[in-house]
Design an enzyme around this catalytic site. Structure first.
Site, PDB file in Angstrom:
ATOM      1  N   ASP A 195      23.261 -90.679  31.665  1.00 26.03           N
ATOM      2  CA  ASP A 195      24.342 -89.760  32.047  1.00 26.03           C
ATOM      3  C   ASP A 195      24.602 -88.734  30.948  1.00 26.03           C
ATOM      4  O   ASP A 195      24.381 -89.001  29.765  1.00 26.03           O
ATOM      5  CB  ASP A 195      25.615 -90.580  32.331  1.00 26.03           C
ATOM      6  CG  ASP A 195      26.657 -89.770  33.088  1.00 26.03           C
ATOM      7  OD1 ASP A 195      26.289 -88.764  33.738  1.00 26.03           O
ATOM      8  OD2 ASP A 195      27.847 -90.139  33.017  1.00 26.03           O
ATOM      9  N   HIS A 250      19.085 -81.479  33.083  1.00 23.95           N
ATOM     10  CA  HIS A 250      18.205 -82.451  33.769  1.00 23.95           C
ATOM     11  C   HIS A 250      16.773 -82.306  33.273  1.00 23.95           C
ATOM     12  O   HIS A 250      16.074 -83.294  33.053  1.00 23.95           O
ATOM     13  CB  HIS A 250      18.260 -82.251  35.283  1.00 23.95           C
ATOM     14  CG  HIS A 250      19.620 -82.479  35.879  1.00 23.95           C
ATOM     15  ND1 HIS A 250      20.417 -83.538  35.515  1.00 23.95           N
ATOM     16  CD2 HIS A 250      20.334 -81.782  36.805  1.00 23.95           C
ATOM     17  CE1 HIS A 250      21.553 -83.482  36.200  1.00 23.95           C
ATOM     18  NE2 HIS A 250      21.531 -82.429  36.976  1.00 23.95           N
ATOM     19  N   LEU A 279       4.327-102.793  30.288  1.00 25.24           N
ATOM     20  CA  LEU A 279       5.745-102.515  30.560  1.00 25.24           C
ATOM     21  C   LEU A 279       5.907-102.262  32.053  1.00 25.24           C
ATOM     22  O   LEU A 279       5.050-101.615  32.664  1.00 25.24           O
ATOM     23  CB  LEU A 279       6.185-101.255  29.781  1.00 25.24           C
ATOM     24  CG  LEU A 279       7.569-100.691  30.111  1.00 25.24           C
ATOM     25  CD1 LEU A 279       8.675-101.602  29.567  1.00 25.24           C
ATOM     26  CD2 LEU A 279       7.744 -99.282  29.540  1.00 25.24           C
TER      27      LEU A 279
END
Ligand code: IPE
Ligand code: IPE
Ligand code: MG
Length: 236
Positions: free
Chosen positions: A10, A27, A121
């Site tokens: 955020d 963004h 991962l």
């Protein structure tokens, strides 16, 4: 070291505004922080990294911003899938894929297929994701199994729920990080947060680099996780 870390990424909009730019600039800048987080997770042996990229509520943002976010998602899938594969990262998109157009769904499926055997991962990207949707979706799967006669109602328990959940076969969530200063879950991993340690930082997502990730992990390593026991029991 936590085995499973989730991050609510955020603060992109505020980061851009503080630089006199439009929100979507934030963004785009945030993509670099995603790369840094993935790299940190790989280097440190974290098994699963789950990133909140787009919530089911984010559709209500101005159409132009939603459009940029979808374009960015498309672009990143194109540019990163091969790199993730080369780095032995398994990509999984969690969320309601029925909300995306066919072209994007195809791209998602292709990237997931390409990376499905990788083991260094697991990178879960939560897109069109909501914690309540996730619980309802799993409940539907349970109901289907009951309807098909594969499962008895009395056999529904937490472990069966976990088996049918989108994060099944992955480590329990250990650490939830939220950047950007807010102290809320915003409908992220509700079921999975049950015993996660929570870490909130003022750092805005585009500024969240490997050092900032290290600080969160250091903080986590100092906590005593008691799971209902007493501190004395845990020490013993
Ligand atoms: C998080 O940053 C990214 C998404 C929700 C897609 P925000 O866009 O929420 O940034 P702020 O919170 O407005 O600063
Ligand atoms: C949460 O951030 C969703 C993502 C990071 C993708 P928001 O910015 O949408 O959360 P609220 O609305 O402030 O709770
Ligand atoms: Mg926000």
């Amino acid at each position: 070291m936590p085995k499973h870390v989730a991050i609510i990424m955020d603060g992109n909009g505020r980061w851009a505004k503080s630089k006199g730019k439009i929100r979507t600039f934030g963004h785009k800048a945030g993509v670099e922080s995603v790369r840094a987080a993935v790299s940190f997770a790989r280097k440190n042996g974290i098994e699963s990294l789950t990133l909140f990229a787009f919530s089911s509520e984010n559709w209500n943002r101005p159409a132009e911003e939603v459009g940029v976010l979808m374009d960015l998602f498309n672009f990143v899938l194109n540019s990163e899938a091969k790199k993730l594969n080369k780095n032995d990262v398994k990509l999984k998109i969690i969320g309601d894929k029925s909300g995306f157009d066919d072209k994007l769904v195809k791209k998602i499926n292709k990237a997931e297929e390409l990376t499905k055997h990788n083991t260094s991962l697991i990178l879960n990207i939560a897109a069109n994701y909501g914690g309540r949707w996730d619980i309802v979706d799993t409940a539907k799967k349970l109901a289907s199994e009951v309807k098909e006669g594969k499962l008895a109602v009395d056999d529904i328990d937490e472990s069966k729920f976990n088996q049918l959940n989108c994060l099944s076969d992955q480590a329990e969530l250990d650490l939830l990080i939220r950047t950007g200063g807010e102290r809320r879950i915003s409908n992220f991993l509700l079921w999975q947060c049950a015993y996660a340690e929570l870490y909130f930082t003022q750092t805005l997502w585009p500024d969240f680099d490997e050092d900032a990730f290290q600080l969160a992990v250091d903080d986590f390593s100092e906590r005593q996780r008691r799971f209902g026991l007493t501190g004395e029991q845990v020490s013993a």
